[in-house]
Design a protein around this motif. Sequence first.
Motif, PDB file in Angstrom:
ATOM      1  N   ARG A   1       0.618  -1.409  -0.170  1.00 25.84           N
ATOM      2  CA  ARG A   1      -0.001  -0.232  -0.023  1.00 25.84           C
ATOM      3  C   ARG A   1       0.902   1.325   0.054  1.00 25.84           C
ATOM      4  N   HIS A   2       2.210   1.071   0.218  1.00 23.52           N
ATOM      5  CA  HIS A   2       2.981   2.346   0.146  1.00 23.52           C
ATOM      6  C   HIS A   2       3.033   2.716  -1.293  1.00 23.52           C
TER       7      HIS A   2
ATOM      8  N   TRP B   1       8.798  -2.115   3.800  1.00 19.91           N
ATOM      9  CA  TRP B   1       7.738  -2.047   4.623  1.00 19.91           C
ATOM     10  C   TRP B   1       7.282  -3.399   5.150  1.00 19.91           C
TER      11      TRP B   1
ATOM     12  N   TRP C   1       4.384  -6.028   6.593  1.00 17.07           N
ATOM     13  CA  TRP C   1       3.270  -6.329   6.665  1.00 17.07           C
ATOM     14  C   TRP C   1       2.953  -7.404   7.746  1.00 17.07           C
TER      15      TRP C   1
ATOM     16  N   CYS D   1       0.488  -2.548   8.731  1.00 18.27           N
ATOM     17  CA  CYS D   1       1.932  -2.389   8.612  1.00 18.27           C
ATOM     18  C   CYS D   1       2.472  -2.278  10.285  1.00 18.27           C
TER      19      CYS D   1
ATOM     20  N   ALA E   1      -2.178   2.561   7.848  1.00 22.10           N
ATOM     21  CA  ALA E   1      -1.556   1.307   6.947  1.00 22.10           C
ATOM     22  C   ALA E   1      -2.029   0.205   7.135  1.00 22.10           C
TER      23      ALA E   1
ATOM     24  N   THR F   1      -3.948  -3.053   4.767  1.00 16.35           N
ATOM     25  CA  THR F   1      -4.137  -3.367   3.471  1.00 16.35           C
ATOM     26  C   THR F   1      -5.174  -4.709   3.607  1.00 16.35           C
TER      27      THR F   1
END
Lengths: 381, 99
Positions: A62-63, A85, A87, A93, A106, A108
């Motif tokens: 998602r970054h 990142w 997850w 995150c 953050a 997802t």
Amino acid sequence: MSDTRMLDQGTTPIRFARGWHCLGLATAYDDGKPHSIEGFGTKLVIWKDSKGELNVLDGFCRHMGGDLTQGEVKGDNIACPFHDWRWGGDGKCKEIPYARRVPLRARTQRYETAIVNGQLLIWNDPEGSAADRSILPPELPEVMTDKYTDWSWHTKEINGSHCRELIDNVADMAHFYYVHFAFPTSFRNIFEGHTATQFMESTGRPDKTEGGYSDANSTLKSEATYYGPSYMINWLTVDYKGFVTEVILINCHIPTGPDSFLLQYGIAVQKPEGLDEKTVNYIAERYTESFGDGFLQDVHIWENKVAVQNPLLCEEDGPVYQLRRWYEQFYTDVADLKPEMTDRFEFEVDTTKANEYWHAEVADNLARRAADESTQEPVSH
Amino acid sequence: MASFVPTDPDTLEEQRLYTSARMVEVQCLDCLAKVTAKKNSDHHTSIQWSTGARAACPELCRRTRPDGRDSHQACPRMTASIDAAVRSGEIPVGADDGY
């Protein structure tokens, strides 16, 4: 006005079915590395954490959209190859190694998981509901013990067809003769709640030898139930010249796009008593091959047909409209479900006339073949 | 949210014909369950249960195997009731242009 009947091809849904979907054998994902599978119009990442749990997230970070399936498992998390990142299996995150803090938003897309019969299942719902574990497919009591062979598991990508084509088979009596070369002598359906069942008894056509259901020496009793939109358990009793074998076939799929899906099937055979391991495995392989051939026979039809919203049926056809009404529930918001989608419905197909005509046709085919062979015989010597 | 949207309005009429036309109400001879049924031929049967009828059928309510395989069989009492309705002529036997 013309009397010509037109095909209504309709428009296929842009959403994917609500329910449990099988991603394959759990052992395929449990080596501690990230795994990738296409599904629900995206790519999913699957990995095992230190507690031994399998986690499934949307495969794209998602970054900046990095491909997590090409990342690394770090601790319990999946790390993106782009900016590291991390997850967690809960979709949050957990860490950005170069950042002061992780943004609160953050989160997802995560998929809740279950392991049933040694297979990894995930819950999909476009409305985002919590997984309904009360409608998981049942555990098969003796499978994965030494009473059955291990799952023989296979996958097949299907392009150019919505997965509803595969579901339609549940109510399709006559295709077993034309596509799978068997005489369906008895055919019955029951749809209720989240399940749709087909009972069929069949014998193979003696004029065909192309695999699938076509062996004239074998009689099949089949009970096949969809538990939700995509996971079918098929209990098969095969009587081959008096030698009876119990076979379990799993037929499941995961939609990959609006007109594509990944078909998966697995076979476990009850080990007949008194046979050595090698013979048992040989029998299991033959069944795997013949049911695999059966799917390929369907695939050829699916890849070349068009969608039909208004199929024209004859008296010998199964309840296609009722089956589709049942299937519609998985594409409907829970608030909009109608009772008729889930109310119990029973249907018995009259196979008597069909079998009369088919036996006559097969007798003709055999007579023609015998005539051809007797005229060719002098030439071959 | 709509799915599998027909593009021809006649398709809705086809859906009605195949799912509900000519279905005849049948009351179970042994319990309060009331279904609708159709016979396109002697060997064909179509049975539509409602939520209420399902709950009223003691036979089906007794079937509680977790894998549901026992409820995939018909209720013998309802089958007998439909057979009786066929014999008395309440349910006509025969199809109308395939539905």
